[in-house]
Motif scaffolding. Sequence first.
Motif, PDB file in Angstrom:
ATOM      1  N   UNK A  79       1.292  -1.890   0.096  1.00  0.00           N
ATOM      2  CA  UNK A  79       0.026  -0.129  -0.139  1.00  0.00           C
ATOM      3  C   UNK A  79       0.791   1.268  -0.106  1.00  0.00           C
ATOM      4  N   UNK A  80       2.446   1.527   0.284  1.00  0.00           N
ATOM      5  CA  UNK A  80       3.209   2.050  -0.082  1.00  0.00           C
ATOM      6  C   UNK A  80       4.002   2.112  -1.080  1.00  0.00           C
ATOM      7  N   UNK A  81       3.892   1.585  -1.711  1.00  0.00           N
ATOM      8  CA  UNK A  81       4.309   1.419  -3.086  1.00  0.00           C
ATOM      9  C   UNK A  81       5.717   1.566  -2.974  1.00  0.00           C
ATOM     10  N   UNK A  82       6.287   0.371  -2.124  1.00  0.00           N
ATOM     11  CA  UNK A  82       8.087   0.476  -1.825  1.00  0.00           C
ATOM     12  C   UNK A  82       8.327  -0.868  -0.975  1.00  0.00           C
ATOM     13  N   UNK A  83       9.781  -0.953  -1.268  1.00  0.00           N
ATOM     14  CA  UNK A  83      10.260  -2.263  -0.607  1.00  0.00           C
ATOM     15  C   UNK A  83      10.779  -1.750   0.297  1.00  0.00           C
ATOM     16  N   UNK A  84      10.394  -1.911   1.692  1.00  0.00           N
ATOM     17  CA  UNK A  84      11.175  -1.750   2.911  1.00  0.00           C
ATOM     18  C   UNK A  84      12.508  -1.973   2.664  1.00  0.00           C
ATOM     19  N   UNK A  85      13.118  -1.020   3.834  1.00  0.00           N
ATOM     20  CA  UNK A  85      14.414  -1.133   3.538  1.00  0.00           C
ATOM     21  C   UNK A  85      15.083  -0.394   5.283  1.00  0.00           C
ATOM     22  N   UNK A  86      16.307  -0.839   5.611  1.00  0.00           N
ATOM     23  CA  UNK A  86      16.952  -0.344   6.492  1.00  0.00           C
ATOM     24  C   UNK A  86      17.962   0.258   6.051  1.00  0.00           C
ATOM     25  N   UNK A  87      18.398   2.178   6.161  1.00  0.00           N
ATOM     26  CA  UNK A  87      20.009   2.010   5.469  1.00  0.00           C
ATOM     27  C   UNK A  87      20.266   2.845   7.141  1.00  0.00           C
ATOM     28  N   UNK A  88      21.404   1.522   7.582  1.00  0.00           N
ATOM     29  CA  UNK A  88      22.013   2.139   8.611  1.00  0.00           C
ATOM     30  C   UNK A  88      23.573   2.574   8.137  1.00  0.00           C
ATOM     31  N   UNK A  89      23.812   3.893   8.470  1.00  0.00           N
ATOM     32  CA  UNK A  89      24.919   4.856   8.558  1.00  0.00           C
ATOM     33  C   UNK A  89      25.818   4.574   9.778  1.00  0.00           C
ATOM     34  N   UNK A  90      26.735   4.402   9.506  1.00  0.00           N
ATOM     35  CA  UNK A  90      27.959   3.513  10.323  1.00  0.00           C
ATOM     36  C   UNK A  90      29.373   4.611  10.192  1.00  0.00           C
ATOM     37  N   UNK A  91      29.875   5.394  11.175  1.00  0.00           N
ATOM     38  CA  UNK A  91      31.225   6.249  11.000  1.00  0.00           C
ATOM     39  C   UNK A  91      31.119   6.758  12.741  1.00  0.00           C
ATOM     40  N   UNK A  92      31.686   6.549  12.343  1.00  0.00           N
ATOM     41  CA  UNK A  92      33.278   8.364  13.829  1.00  0.00           C
ATOM     42  C   UNK A  92      32.177   9.058  13.506  1.00  0.00           C
ATOM     43  N   UNK A  93      32.457   9.379  14.977  1.00  0.00           N
ATOM     44  CA  UNK A  93      31.398  11.061  15.585  1.00  0.00           C
ATOM     45  C   UNK A  93      32.137  12.130  14.783  1.00  0.00           C
ATOM     46  N   UNK A  94      31.329  12.765  14.365  1.00  0.00           N
ATOM     47  CA  UNK A  94      31.634  14.030  13.501  1.00  0.00           C
ATOM     48  C   UNK A  94      32.176  13.648  11.007  1.00  0.00           C
ATOM     49  N   UNK A  95      31.826  12.083  11.743  1.00  0.00           N
ATOM     50  CA  UNK A  95      31.935  11.721   9.880  1.00  0.00           C
ATOM     51  C   UNK A  95      30.848  12.515   9.188  1.00  0.00           C
ATOM     52  N   UNK A  96      29.544  12.985   9.668  1.00  0.00           N
ATOM     53  CA  UNK A  96      28.607  13.063   8.682  1.00  0.00           C
ATOM     54  C   UNK A  96      27.292  12.806   8.484  1.00  0.00           C
ATOM     55  N   UNK A  97      27.335  11.162   9.421  1.00  0.00           N
ATOM     56  CA  UNK A  97      26.218  10.690   9.578  1.00  0.00           C
ATOM     57  C   UNK A  97      24.978  11.116   9.432  1.00  0.00           C
ATOM     58  N   UNK A  98      24.892  12.455   9.990  1.00  0.00           N
ATOM     59  CA  UNK A  98      23.166  12.355  10.026  1.00  0.00           C
ATOM     60  C   UNK A  98      23.206  13.633   9.350  1.00  0.00           C
ATOM     61  N   UNK A  99      23.939  14.238   8.604  1.00  0.00           N
ATOM     62  CA  UNK A  99      23.950  15.477   7.911  1.00  0.00           C
ATOM     63  C   UNK A  99      23.271  14.816   6.860  1.00  0.00           C
ATOM     64  N   UNK A 100      24.174  13.713   6.097  1.00  0.00           N
ATOM     65  CA  UNK A 100      23.673  13.149   5.215  1.00  0.00           C
ATOM     66  C   UNK A 100      22.230  12.445   4.765  1.00  0.00           C
ATOM     67  N   UNK A 101      22.136  11.830   5.956  1.00  0.00           N
ATOM     68  CA  UNK A 101      20.592  10.594   6.434  1.00  0.00           C
ATOM     69  C   UNK A 101      19.634  11.852   6.261  1.00  0.00           C
ATOM     70  N   UNK A 102      19.850  13.036   6.748  1.00  0.00           N
ATOM     71  CA  UNK A 102      18.589  13.861   6.666  1.00  0.00           C
ATOM     72  C   UNK A 102      18.299  14.344   5.343  1.00  0.00           C
ATOM     73  N   UNK A 103      19.897  13.945   4.151  1.00  0.00           N
ATOM     74  CA  UNK A 103      19.717  14.789   3.399  1.00  0.00           C
ATOM     75  C   UNK A 103      18.945  13.474   2.433  1.00  0.00           C
ATOM     76  N   UNK A 104      19.186  12.532   2.587  1.00  0.00           N
ATOM     77  CA  UNK A 104      18.769  11.163   1.958  1.00  0.00           C
ATOM     78  C   UNK A 104      16.456  11.265   2.159  1.00  0.00           C
ATOM     79  N   UNK A 105      16.876  10.884   3.079  1.00  0.00           N
ATOM     80  CA  UNK A 105      15.224  11.109   3.798  1.00  0.00           C
ATOM     81  C   UNK A 105      14.556  12.817   2.819  1.00  0.00           C
TER      82      UNK A 105
END
Length: 638
Positions: free
Chosen positions: A465-491
């Motif tokens: 009903x959401x017309x998509x395939x479920x997935x978990x995009x698991x961002x990992x890396x050091x603090x300050x690597x940019x995980x949250x920044x990139x994850x926010x843009x992806x969303x």
Amino acid sequence: MSDTLEQESAYQVDALIAEDIDAYLELHQHKTLLRFITCGSVDDGKSTLIGRLLYDSKMIFEDQLAALEADSKRVGTQGQEIDFALLVDGLAAEREQGITIDVAYRFFSTEKRKFIVADTPGHEQYTRNMVTGASTADLAVILIDARKGVLTQTRRHSYLAHLIGIRNIVLAVNKMDLVGYDQAVFDTIVADYRAFADSIGIERFVPMPISGFKGDNITTLSPNTPWYSGPALMEHLETVELDQVSDQARPFRMPVQWVNRPNLDFRGFSGLIGSGTVKPGDAVRVLPSGKTSTVTRVVAFDGDLEQGVAGQSVTLTFADEIDCSRGDVIAAADAPPQAADQFEATIVWMADEEMLPGRPYWLKLGTQTVTANIQAPKYQVNVNTMEHLAAKTLELNAIGVANLSTDRNLVFEPYADNRGLGGFILIDKITNATVAAGMLHFSLRRAQNVHWQPTDMSREHHAAIKNQKPAVLWFTGLSGAGKSTIANIVEKKLARMNRHTFLLDGDNVRHGLNKDLGFTDADRVENIRRVGEVAKLMTDAGLIVITAFISPFRAERDMVRKMMAPGEFVEIHIDTSLADAEARDVKGLYAKARRGDLKNFTGIDSPYEPPEDPEIRIDTTNMTPEQAADLIIARLIP
């Protein structure tokens, strides 16, 4: 004529020799086998005692004796012709230090019984080796230096021996020759040990005054201890009652080691009978499936048996074609063991690295191997006082009680009832090192009372009903690597594509769901476990879940991967060097860690284990966050 007589005489001699050999082999074949250990504190004389037993039982060949005498002279034994400890201390490091490091097993035999003895190390750091030696033992010889009395390792080894299920205990007060064979010294030590034994539930033990150095009360009673009226050590070892008969009296149990299929006309199930007996016509149940059938054949190496008994390796064939494979347990149909996935257990931690509650470990019990998660200990045992101490984890040689859960049902019986189906080891999934030994107490009531509730709306429906395939995009890396920044843009980009998403950010989750957790390794493991469970629920709802967590340990990232359906977990390594991440230090965390104001900070005083084979690797030195987000979406939605 003379040659004929001589030939006949030779035949008669050969016949007599052959007859004697057959009789000797027959005698030894039916001897009982006693497995025992020697344990105690450092330099209590364990190796010397075993060497004396081997020497006095004539189990040393002439070449071994010559080598032993030469080694004794080279080592420089004080006034002693033979250093018996050298018979057992085989490692070079042991001979150099004069201590036992590894477990040394030796076989010897007398006219009455066969023996396998394990010489276990006395140093506290090698307690794990003592547990290994004790796991198959029927009897424990606890040695005490008569000059030192009851020590911490005496208590520790006694407690472990009792915990592991050894009920035959000999208290050997050694080096009596160094205290003048003083009965008062012996009586005082026995009284001290009896008080401790009573406190841990040891109901009986046999005290003996001995000298492994001089041989007093080892094979025969010594005139130096006329006040002692008990048996010599060898006499006791030869006559002590074993539990082998009771093993046969218990209900039938056989863990399946492998499926024996030599040809299309034969299919059997091979294993070692742990308890009970089995014969053709017996009704059996295969666990954990619960399928039943009837035994048609009991096959051993030499052919079919009328009956298989505890301690024999056999292959069973069934009247019905039922599913049965390695790890299953074949049991008496009317008295099967239990199967559950949640337990209380005693755990003896054997690794240098502390136990991490919530981390998945391999649990091996008999032929069964499952994934197990250990909860924080209910308590740790102080082996000196038997006090129950509060503990968040277990360190090397610590003994504690904790709950654990497995990823599927485990066929078991309480360790107190069945050592074979109640004792287990834990194995680190990354290093394959054995990290703990344990004993199951009972299954938790919740294991029987909590069941999966079936629902009508499937995860496939939620995704459709959401017309998509479920997935978990698991961002990992050091603090300050940019995980949250990139994850926010992806969303944001996925939202513009009408995709249904949810972003779980490390800092945000710690404000609510995980606000009770700190930053120790154990808390980091639990942090990721909880996030993984939430992410799984969200994929069941059909969502694309985006997570931004340092998640420093491979084991926990692998744990989350295995929670998800195949192909749904996408590991994205934001690969930024420590120097670059520290140079950014937007939140000032690295500076605090360098000053010592922030403990257990990843990259400084806590490790980060980068992914070895991530689905996506982002090098932030070569692209902007926008470019990284576009690359991820292109890989996710071609």
